[in-house]
Design an enzyme around this catalytic site. Structure first.
Site, PDB file in Angstrom:
ATOM      1  N   PHE A   1      -2.544  -0.077   8.329  1.00 11.60           N
ATOM      2  CA  PHE A   1      -2.680  -0.870   9.544  1.00 11.60           C
ATOM      3  C   PHE A   1      -1.468  -1.770   9.780  1.00 11.60           C
ATOM      4  O   PHE A   1      -0.757  -2.135   8.838  1.00 11.60           O
ATOM      5  CB  PHE A   1      -3.940  -1.738   9.471  1.00 11.60           C
TER       6      PHE A   1
ATOM      7  N   ASN B   1     -25.199  -2.389  16.068  1.00 17.91           N
ATOM      8  CA  ASN B   1     -24.552  -2.373  17.380  1.00 17.91           C
ATOM      9  C   ASN B   1     -24.935  -3.555  18.263  1.00 17.91           C
ATOM     10  O   ASN B   1     -24.073  -4.244  18.807  1.00 17.91           O
ATOM     11  CB  ASN B   1     -24.916  -1.065  18.088  1.00 17.91           C
TER      12      ASN B   1
ATOM     13  N   HIS C   1     -20.347   1.968  21.542  1.00 17.11           N
ATOM     14  CA  HIS C   1     -18.955   1.878  22.000  1.00 17.11           C
ATOM     15  C   HIS C   1     -18.061   1.388  20.866  1.00 17.11           C
ATOM     16  O   HIS C   1     -18.443   0.499  20.108  1.00 17.11           O
ATOM     17  CB  HIS C   1     -18.829   0.852  23.127  1.00 17.11           C
TER      18      HIS C   1
ATOM     19  N   ASP D   1      -6.313  -5.391   3.638  1.00 18.26           N
ATOM     20  CA  ASP D   1      -5.995  -4.576   2.455  1.00 18.26           C
ATOM     21  C   ASP D   1      -7.198  -3.787   1.959  1.00 18.26           C
ATOM     22  O   ASP D   1      -7.086  -2.608   1.626  1.00 18.26           O
ATOM     23  CB  ASP D   1      -5.498  -5.481   1.312  1.00 18.26           C
TER      24      ASP D   1
ATOM     25  N   GLN E   1       3.258  -8.360   7.068  1.00 16.26           N
ATOM     26  CA  GLN E   1       2.057  -7.556   6.783  1.00 16.26           C
ATOM     27  C   GLN E   1       1.431  -7.979   5.463  1.00 16.26           C
ATOM     28  O   GLN E   1       0.220  -8.165   5.361  1.00 16.26           O
ATOM     29  CB  GLN E   1       2.430  -6.074   6.642  1.00 16.26           C
TER      30      GLN E   1
END
Length: 293
Positions: free
Chosen positions: A268, A157, A126, A258, A277
């Site tokens: 992003f 995972n 997922h 970054d 940012q």
DNA sequence: CTGTCGTTC
DNA sequence: GAACGACAG
């Protein structure tokens, strides 16, 4: 005739009721500060400028009430998946386990099925976790669409990645809301079936080389991005899609936003003012994490 | 030891 | 539906 219309109205009401009462969906309508989008799940931005045009097959935008994603039709996995999580998203619903193809993909595209990963040595991992969507059955069920899955090395995972997911939910229970985006980079991972690098599953699904995740942590409150400042905690990780990923805890894989931008070419947090940012994307989270999660 | 989470077959 | 592994508590 009258009866038909009546029963249709009832059916419509029944269909729409859970949708309209879904807090994730409703909230997307009053996220006033989310500039270029109305969906709370991608309120911080669209990192690859994905669009809903089928011509844009390898950067195809899908917006759902539960999460948003950019789908890559060549790789048969998402480029990234983005969602928002708060306490109201976590409820009493049992894990549905209804892995299935996503019918909302364009009809003439290949639809990855639940069996495409079988005996591959990779998990149907997922992106937006099942456990982040347990408020309503349909919300949990939506996380089992195959467009939300990537071939993920089991130890990545089930151990390292899962511990980070659990840690995120613990932040939610401690009074925070999170904006999360995660995705893949490169090609070729090492699963549990053999020690060699696997570039694609037999079904043709691309096995990514790395998995990354970016988490913006805000104290629970009004859904207003102006609350994000240079002090806002951002956790970013980049980890190998291999079995020995779990040799280290997730904290050891922390990087700056970054560095993931440079790697992936994505942009992003683009809905946040540039000056903010700049600060939060250059930092590497170093908040101590007590427990081994 | 039990419960949770994410899995496989 | 049974079983597994890795935790947390």
């Amino acid at each position: 005739m009258k009866n038909r219309i009546l029963s249709f109205s009832i059916a419509l009401a029944i269909t729409l009721l859970p949708f309209l009462s879904n807090p994730v969906f409703c909230q997307s309508h009053h996220s006033a500060k989310a500039t270029s989008t109305t969906n709370v799940n991608m309120a911080l931005g669209n990192p690859s400028n994905a669009t809903t045009s089928t011509v844009n097959a390898n950067n195809y935008l899908m917006q759902k009430p539960q999460y948003c994603l950019s789908y890559n039709n060549k790789n048969h996995i998402p480029n990234w998946v983005s969602w928002h999580v708060q306490t109201s998203d976590i409820g009493p619903v049992d894990r549905k386990n209804d892995f299935r193809p996503d019918d909302l993909l364009p009809a003439n595209w290949y639809h990855v099925s639940s069996t495409d990963y079988i005996r591959s040595g990779f998990d149907r991992g997922h992106q937006c976790p099942s456990a982040d969507r347990t408020s309503y059955e349909e919300n949990n069920s939506a996380t089992f669409l195959m467009t939300n899955m990537i071939p993920q090395a089991p130890n990545n995972n089930r151990i390292t990645w899962m511990h980070l997911e659990s840690y995120c939910r613990s932040l939610v229970f401690q009074g925070n809301e999170l904006y999360i985006i995660c995705g893949v980079y490169g090609q070729g991972g090492i699963g549990s079936a053999k020690p060699d690098i696997v570039r694609t599953l037999q079904s043709g699904v691309t096995v990514p080389a790395q998995t990354w995740k970016i988490i913006v942590v805000l104290p629970s409150g009004e859904n207003d991005l102006s609350r994000i400042t240079t002090q806002t905690r951002v956790i970013a990780v980049l980890m190998p899609n291999t079995q020995d990923c779990s040799k280290h805890p997730w904290q050891n894989y922390r990087v700056s936003v970054d560095s993931i931008e440079h790697l992936s070419g994505f942009n992003f947090l683009s809905n946040i003012p540039e000056n903010i940012q700049k600060v939060i994307e250059s930092k590497v989270d170093n908040t101590p994490v007590n427990k081994q999660i």
